[in-house]
Design a protein around this motif. Sequence first.
Motif, PDB file in Angstrom:
ATOM      1  N   ALA A   1       0.851  -1.193   0.000  1.00 44.75           N
ATOM      2  CA  ALA A   1       0.000   0.000   0.000  1.00 44.75           C
ATOM      3  C   ALA A   1       0.877   1.230   0.000  1.00 44.75           C
ATOM      4  CB  ALA A   1      -0.921   0.020   1.220  1.00 44.75           C
ATOM      5  N   SER A   2       0.507   2.208  -0.783  1.00 50.33           N
ATOM      6  CA  SER A   2       1.215   3.480  -0.756  1.00 50.33           C
ATOM      7  C   SER A   2       0.740   4.282   0.451  1.00 50.33           C
ATOM      8  CB  SER A   2       0.933   4.274  -2.032  1.00 50.33           C
ATOM      9  OG  SER A   2      -0.437   4.671  -2.069  1.00 50.33           O
ATOM     10  N   TYR A   3       1.555   5.258   0.837  1.00 46.15           N
ATOM     11  CA  TYR A   3       1.126   6.117   1.946  1.00 46.15           C
ATOM     12  C   TYR A   3      -0.166   6.839   1.585  1.00 46.15           C
ATOM     13  CZ  TYR A   3       0.404  10.360   4.491  1.00 46.15           C
ATOM     14  OH  TYR A   3      -0.204  11.379   5.182  1.00 46.15           O
ATOM     15  N   GLU A   4      -0.263   7.355   0.358  1.00 48.60           N
ATOM     16  CA  GLU A   4      -1.455   8.136   0.005  1.00 48.60           C
ATOM     17  C   GLU A   4      -2.714   7.282   0.082  1.00 48.60           C
ATOM     18  OE1 GLU A   4      -3.358  10.910  -3.552  1.00 48.60           O
ATOM     19  OE2 GLU A   4      -1.254  10.321  -3.646  1.00 48.60           O
TER      20      GLU A   4
ATOM     21  N   ALA B   1      -8.492   8.143   6.791  1.00 46.40           N
ATOM     22  CA  ALA B   1      -9.324   9.333   6.992  1.00 46.40           C
ATOM     23  C   ALA B   1     -10.808   8.992   6.847  1.00 46.40           C
ATOM     24  CB  ALA B   1      -8.929  10.419   5.997  1.00 46.40           C
ATOM     25  N   ARG B   2     -11.148   8.134   5.903  1.00 44.10           N
ATOM     26  CA  ARG B   2     -12.558   7.758   5.728  1.00 44.10           C
ATOM     27  C   ARG B   2     -13.075   6.927   6.894  1.00 44.10           C
ATOM     28  NH1 ARG B   2     -10.950   7.114   0.153  1.00 44.10           N
ATOM     29  NH2 ARG B   2     -10.656   4.863   0.440  1.00 44.10           N
ATOM     30  N   ALA B   3     -12.177   6.245   7.585  1.00 42.40           N
ATOM     31  CA  ALA B   3     -12.598   5.414   8.706  1.00 42.40           C
ATOM     32  C   ALA B   3     -12.847   6.219   9.973  1.00 42.40           C
ATOM     33  CB  ALA B   3     -11.546   4.342   8.984  1.00 42.40           C
ATOM     34  N   TRP B   4     -12.384   7.470  10.004  1.00 38.83           N
ATOM     35  CA  TRP B   4     -12.573   8.333  11.181  1.00 38.83           C
ATOM     36  C   TRP B   4     -12.898   9.733  10.660  1.00 38.83           C
ATOM     37  CZ3 TRP B   4     -12.779   6.192  15.931  1.00 38.83           C
ATOM     38  CH2 TRP B   4     -12.777   7.048  17.046  1.00 38.83           C
ATOM     39  N   PRO B   5     -14.076   9.900  10.051  1.00 46.68           N
ATOM     40  CA  PRO B   5     -14.362  11.129   9.325  1.00 46.68           C
ATOM     41  C   PRO B   5     -14.766  12.293  10.220  1.00 46.68           C
ATOM     42  CG  PRO B   5     -16.234   9.663   9.210  1.00 46.68           C
ATOM     43  CD  PRO B   5     -15.150   8.908   9.946  1.00 46.68           C
ATOM     44  N   PRO B   6     -14.486  13.510   9.786  1.00 44.77           N
ATOM     45  CA  PRO B   6     -14.928  14.682  10.543  1.00 44.77           C
ATOM     46  C   PRO B   6     -16.403  14.952  10.309  1.00 44.77           C
ATOM     47  CG  PRO B   6     -13.907  15.379   8.513  1.00 44.77           C
ATOM     48  CD  PRO B   6     -13.769  13.879   8.556  1.00 44.77           C
ATOM     49  N   VAL B   7     -16.934  15.860  11.077  1.00 45.32           N
ATOM     50  CA  VAL B   7     -18.303  16.311  10.864  1.00 45.32           C
ATOM     51  C   VAL B   7     -18.334  17.379   9.784  1.00 45.32           C
ATOM     52  CG1 VAL B   7     -20.253  17.498  11.963  1.00 45.32           C
ATOM     53  CG2 VAL B   7     -19.016  15.717  13.201  1.00 45.32           C
ATOM     54  N   GLU B   8     -17.237  18.125   9.689  1.00 44.11           N
ATOM     55  CA  GLU B   8     -17.145  19.217   8.726  1.00 44.11           C
ATOM     56  C   GLU B   8     -15.772  19.165   8.064  1.00 44.11           C
ATOM     57  OE1 GLU B   8     -17.286  24.142   8.703  1.00 44.11           O
ATOM     58  OE2 GLU B   8     -17.337  23.014  10.591  1.00 44.11           O
TER      59      GLU B   8
ATOM     60  N   GLU C   1       7.515   5.669   1.733  1.00 47.29           N
ATOM     61  CA  GLU C   1       7.663   6.419   0.492  1.00 47.29           C
ATOM     62  C   GLU C   1       6.496   7.393   0.336  1.00 47.29           C
ATOM     63  OE1 GLU C   1      10.298   6.286  -1.560  1.00 47.29           O
ATOM     64  OE2 GLU C   1      11.165   4.924  -0.088  1.00 47.29           O
ATOM     65  N   GLY C   2       6.806   8.657   0.059  1.00 45.03           N
ATOM     66  CA  GLY C   2       5.760   9.644  -0.155  1.00 45.03           C
ATOM     67  C   GLY C   2       5.272  10.319   1.105  1.00 45.03           C
ATOM     68  N   THR C   3       5.938  10.073   2.253  1.00 43.84           N
ATOM     69  CA  THR C   3       5.507  10.732   3.484  1.00 43.84           C
ATOM     70  C   THR C   3       6.126  12.127   3.584  1.00 43.84           C
ATOM     71  OG1 THR C   3       7.189   9.400   4.656  1.00 43.84           O
ATOM     72  CG2 THR C   3       4.909   8.674   4.799  1.00 43.84           C
ATOM     73  N   GLN C   4       5.943  12.788   4.721  1.00 40.79           N
ATOM     74  CA  GLN C   4       6.078  14.245   4.764  1.00 40.79           C
ATOM     75  C   GLN C   4       7.167  14.750   5.717  1.00 40.79           C
ATOM     76  OE1 GLN C   4       2.178  13.827   5.943  1.00 40.79           O
ATOM     77  NE2 GLN C   4       1.258  14.408   4.006  1.00 40.79           N
ATOM     78  N   GLU C   5       8.321  14.128   5.653  1.00 42.50           N
ATOM     79  CA  GLU C   5       9.434  14.558   6.489  1.00 42.50           C
ATOM     80  C   GLU C   5       9.784  16.024   6.253  1.00 42.50           C
ATOM     81  OE1 GLU C   5       9.776  10.104   6.346  1.00 42.50           O
ATOM     82  OE2 GLU C   5       9.215  11.692   4.955  1.00 42.50           O
ATOM     83  N   LEU C   6       9.735  16.470   5.001  1.00 39.54           N
ATOM     84  CA  LEU C   6      10.074  17.868   4.707  1.00 39.54           C
ATOM     85  C   LEU C   6       9.067  18.818   5.352  1.00 39.54           C
ATOM     86  CD1 LEU C   6      11.199  17.665   0.971  1.00 39.54           C
ATOM     87  CD2 LEU C   6      12.647  18.047   2.976  1.00 39.54           C
ATOM     88  N   LEU C   7       7.785  18.480   5.295  1.00 42.81           N
ATOM     89  CA  LEU C   7       6.774  19.325   5.918  1.00 42.81           C
ATOM     90  C   LEU C   7       6.960  19.341   7.433  1.00 42.81           C
ATOM     91  CD1 LEU C   7       4.273  21.089   5.832  1.00 42.81           C
ATOM     92  CD2 LEU C   7       2.864  19.012   5.720  1.00 42.81           C
ATOM     93  N   CYS C   8       7.284  18.186   8.033  1.00 44.76           N
ATOM     94  CA  CYS C   8       7.553  18.158   9.480  1.00 44.76           C
ATOM     95  C   CYS C   8       8.655  19.155   9.829  1.00 44.76           C
ATOM     96  CB  CYS C   8       7.977  16.761   9.910  1.00 44.76           C
ATOM     97  SG  CYS C   8       6.691  15.512   9.817  1.00 44.76           S
ATOM     98  N   ALA C   9       9.734  19.135   9.048  1.00 40.08           N
ATOM     99  CA  ALA C   9      10.860  20.029   9.332  1.00 40.08           C
ATOM    100  C   ALA C   9      10.453  21.491   9.194  1.00 40.08           C
ATOM    101  CB  ALA C   9      12.021  19.705   8.395  1.00 40.08           C
ATOM    102  N   GLU C  10       9.644  21.797   8.186  1.00 39.60           N
ATOM    103  CA  GLU C  10       9.210  23.189   7.987  1.00 39.60           C
ATOM    104  C   GLU C  10       8.298  23.636   9.128  1.00 39.60           C
ATOM    105  OE1 GLU C  10      10.261  25.328   5.885  1.00 39.60           O
ATOM    106  OE2 GLU C  10      11.538  23.951   4.763  1.00 39.60           O
ATOM    107  N   LEU C  11       7.422  22.765   9.596  1.00 40.67           N
ATOM    108  CA  LEU C  11       6.556  23.122  10.720  1.00 40.67           C
ATOM    109  C   LEU C  11       7.385  23.383  11.972  1.00 40.67           C
ATOM    110  CD1 LEU C  11       3.640  20.575  10.176  1.00 40.67           C
ATOM    111  CD2 LEU C  11       3.519  23.049   9.875  1.00 40.67           C
TER     112      LEU C  11
ATOM    113  N   LEU D   1       4.620  -2.477  11.085  1.00 40.15           N
ATOM    114  CA  LEU D   1       4.627  -1.027  10.901  1.00 40.15           C
ATOM    115  C   LEU D   1       4.629  -0.646   9.424  1.00 40.15           C
ATOM    116  CD1 LEU D   1       5.064   1.926  11.914  1.00 40.15           C
ATOM    117  CD2 LEU D   1       7.517   1.420  11.923  1.00 40.15           C
ATOM    118  N   HIS D   2       3.741   0.291   9.064  1.00 40.89           N
ATOM    119  CA  HIS D   2       3.760   0.871   7.720  1.00 40.89           C
ATOM    120  C   HIS D   2       4.365   2.274   7.762  1.00 40.89           C
ATOM    121  CE1 HIS D   2       2.345   2.873   4.050  1.00 40.89           C
ATOM    122  NE2 HIS D   2       2.336   1.664   3.511  1.00 40.89           N
ATOM    123  N   HIS D   3       3.839   3.145   8.631  1.00 41.11           N
ATOM    124  CA  HIS D   3       4.398   4.484   8.797  1.00 41.11           C
ATOM    125  C   HIS D   3       3.986   5.052  10.153  1.00 41.11           C
ATOM    126  CE1 HIS D   3       0.365   5.487   7.097  1.00 41.11           C
ATOM    127  NE2 HIS D   3       0.440   6.517   7.920  1.00 41.11           N
ATOM    128  N   ALA D   4       4.665   6.096  10.549  1.00 41.69           N
ATOM    129  CA  ALA D   4       4.306   6.823  11.767  1.00 41.69           C
ATOM    130  C   ALA D   4       3.579   8.093  11.388  1.00 41.69           C
ATOM    131  CB  ALA D   4       5.559   7.159  12.575  1.00 41.69           C
TER     132      ALA D   4
END
Length: 338
Positions: free
Chosen positions: A87-90, A97-104, A163-173, A321-324
């Motif tokens: 399975a890809s990360y995306e 996300a569909r298994a724990w959906p928001p109200v809005e 593969e395809g996860t967001q290490e760069l975004l973590c660093a920017e945050l 483990l797939h991803h954190a």
Amino acid sequence: MEISAAGRLEVRITTADVGKRVSVRRLSEAGVAGEKFTDTVGVLTSWTDGVLLITRKSGESVRVAESALVAGKVVPAAPARRRDPAASYEELARVTARAWPPVEGEWLGAWRLRAAGGFTRRANSVLPLGDPGLPLDEALTAVRRWYGERGLPAYVQTATGAEGTQELLCAELERRGWIREVTAEVWTGPLAPVADLAEGTGVVLSREADEAWLARYQRKGVSDVALRVLGAGPSVWFATVPGADPTGAPAAIGRCVVDGRWASFAAVEVDPARRRQGLATAVMAALARRALDEGASAAWLQVETDNTGARALYAGMGFALHHAYHHYREPGDAGTDR
């Protein structure tokens, strides 16, 4: 490590490799007899002012002085695992996300803004699935405004380790002062072996979380908003093992959402007095059989990094483990215990 034809270690990475997964070896005690080395594997998230920042699979950031580098190379993409469902990360991000959906919810480019009255960070955080369509600072300003209008702190959910996860975004945050509050892991595994682990006799399945199920659920005083989150998803099932608790709480409960080839397991909880009796396994086996009947073949679940009991249970069931994933809270907000 990369070794030259002459047998010497070599540094074969440059600043052009920022964003790639690398393996480096550095001198950890320079100038000391019997020199010691430290190896680090992760995504190279920056290389500025003579310092490399490497984000490991767990999300931990490691700083490495350029002057201490002994060797380094780009790590090729890992081959697909044979035991677990590929399975890809995306794909997993969208399924979870569909298994724990928001109200809005609302889209900001490819960022999904989610709100559910503050019930859990997962349902009240941004899920970045691509480019927000704005420079990062402007996107974060829009995020803070959106959550502020709803009286909620702004959270961004990020992932690391695949593969395809967001290490760069973590660093920017982190550079912008966003605070990482929670880290958990998503594990995957084949579904059929879970169904074969126990007969599941005595497990009652229902489409709704009734009062008995909620009496065992760890989050007390569940609101109408929370019930909407719990009951939403492509195909939701609740499992209950009746118990002798005078409060009416069951001996064990669980929740499963079937979504195409995937089945998710969540809220698997057992009366402390009834633990180590196989009840969690029975609950998951019963839910797995129902998911198989609906055409699912793979499973996923999330587990906290410090929940040693659950990790041992799930590993024994064939999950790995797939991803954190991590939740970053906006700077300057006290947040809430969710």
